[in-house]
Design a protein around this motif. Structure first.
Motif, PDB file in Angstrom:
ATOM      1  N   MET A   1      -1.347  12.205  -2.466  1.00  5.94           N
ATOM      2  CA  MET A   1      -1.369  12.075  -4.095  1.00  5.94           C
ATOM      3  C   MET A   1       0.071  12.000  -4.689  1.00  5.94           C
ATOM      4  N   LEU A   2       1.139  12.747  -4.192  1.00  7.08           N
ATOM      5  CA  LEU A   2       2.305  12.784  -4.617  1.00  7.08           C
ATOM      6  C   LEU A   2       3.029  11.516  -4.323  1.00  7.08           C
ATOM      7  N   LYS A   3       2.819  10.936  -3.350  1.00 12.96           N
ATOM      8  CA  LYS A   3       3.122   9.735  -3.089  1.00 12.96           C
ATOM      9  C   LYS A   3       2.595   8.457  -4.057  1.00 12.96           C
ATOM     10  N   LEU A   4       1.229   8.406  -4.231  1.00 14.49           N
ATOM     11  CA  LEU A   4       0.794   7.608  -4.961  1.00 14.49           C
ATOM     12  C   LEU A   4       1.474   7.701  -6.609  1.00 14.49           C
ATOM     13  N   ILE A   5       1.655   9.002  -7.122  1.00 13.40           N
ATOM     14  CA  ILE A   5       2.149   9.160  -8.515  1.00 13.40           C
ATOM     15  C   ILE A   5       3.716   8.569  -8.380  1.00 13.40           C
ATOM     16  N   LEU A   6       4.309   8.878  -7.235  1.00 11.71           N
ATOM     17  CA  LEU A   6       5.615   8.206  -7.073  1.00 11.71           C
ATOM     18  C   LEU A   6       5.825   6.814  -7.328  1.00 11.71           C
ATOM     19  N   VAL A   7       4.724   5.987  -6.399  1.00 11.73           N
ATOM     20  CA  VAL A   7       4.659   4.545  -6.456  1.00 11.73           C
ATOM     21  C   VAL A   7       4.418   4.150  -7.970  1.00 11.73           C
ATOM     22  N   LEU A   8       3.439   4.574  -8.573  1.00 17.67           N
ATOM     23  CA  LEU A   8       2.992   4.351  -9.918  1.00 17.67           C
ATOM     24  C   LEU A   8       4.358   4.350 -10.764  1.00 17.67           C
ATOM     25  N   VAL A   9       4.963   5.440 -10.623  1.00 18.84           N
ATOM     26  CA  VAL A   9       6.103   5.705 -11.588  1.00 18.84           C
ATOM     27  C   VAL A   9       7.135   4.610 -11.275  1.00 18.84           C
ATOM     28  N   VAL A  10       7.457   4.198  -9.992  1.00 22.23           N
ATOM     29  CA  VAL A  10       8.342   3.206  -9.807  1.00 22.23           C
ATOM     30  C   VAL A  10       7.889   1.723 -10.278  1.00 22.23           C
ATOM     31  N   VAL A  11       6.567   1.712 -10.163  1.00 19.68           N
ATOM     32  CA  VAL A  11       6.054   0.326 -10.473  1.00 19.68           C
ATOM     33  C   VAL A  11       5.963   0.399 -12.052  1.00 19.68           C
ATOM     34  N   ALA A  12       5.649   1.387 -12.806  1.00 22.92           N
ATOM     35  CA  ALA A  12       6.037   1.501 -14.248  1.00 22.92           C
ATOM     36  C   ALA A  12       7.442   1.108 -14.449  1.00 22.92           C
ATOM     37  N   ALA A  13       8.306   1.619 -13.853  1.00 23.08           N
ATOM     38  CA  ALA A  13       9.748   1.586 -14.217  1.00 23.08           C
ATOM     39  C   ALA A  13      10.199  -0.067 -14.044  1.00 23.08           C
TER      40      ALA A  13
END
Length: 86
Positions: free
Chosen positions: A1-13
């Motif tokens: 779950m934490l990896k998914l959130i990190l990926v989403l944050v990177v994609v959003a950035a």
């Protein structure tokens, strides 16, 4: 779950970076079309108004006033204009 959130944050950035870069490029292109030469830009600015702002509020306020009137102008062009006021 934490990896998914990190990926989403990177994609959003990355999306934000691409969008802001494109917007900045569009502003520069619009400015270049409107004012093919710096002298064209300088002739369009209300010199007495900017001079009055510079004399009463300082250089930074004068540069901000130029950019308020011409939001597509770069900080460099706006500062150059204020610097070249007599």
């Amino acid at each position: 779950m934490l990896k998914l959130i990190l990926v989403l944050v990177v994609v959003a950035a990355l999306v934000v970076t691409v969008v802001t870069s494109r917007m900045a490029r569009q502003r520069r292109e619009e400015f270049s079309r409107r004012f093919p030469a710096y002298e064209d830009f300088a002739a369009a600015v209300d010199g007495p108004k900017i001079r009055a702002v510079r004399d009463s509020e300082g250089m930074v306020a004068a540069v901000k006033a130029v950019r308020a009137d011409f939001p597509e102008a770069s900080l460099l062009d706006s500062k150059r204009y204020v610097d070249e006021l007599d």
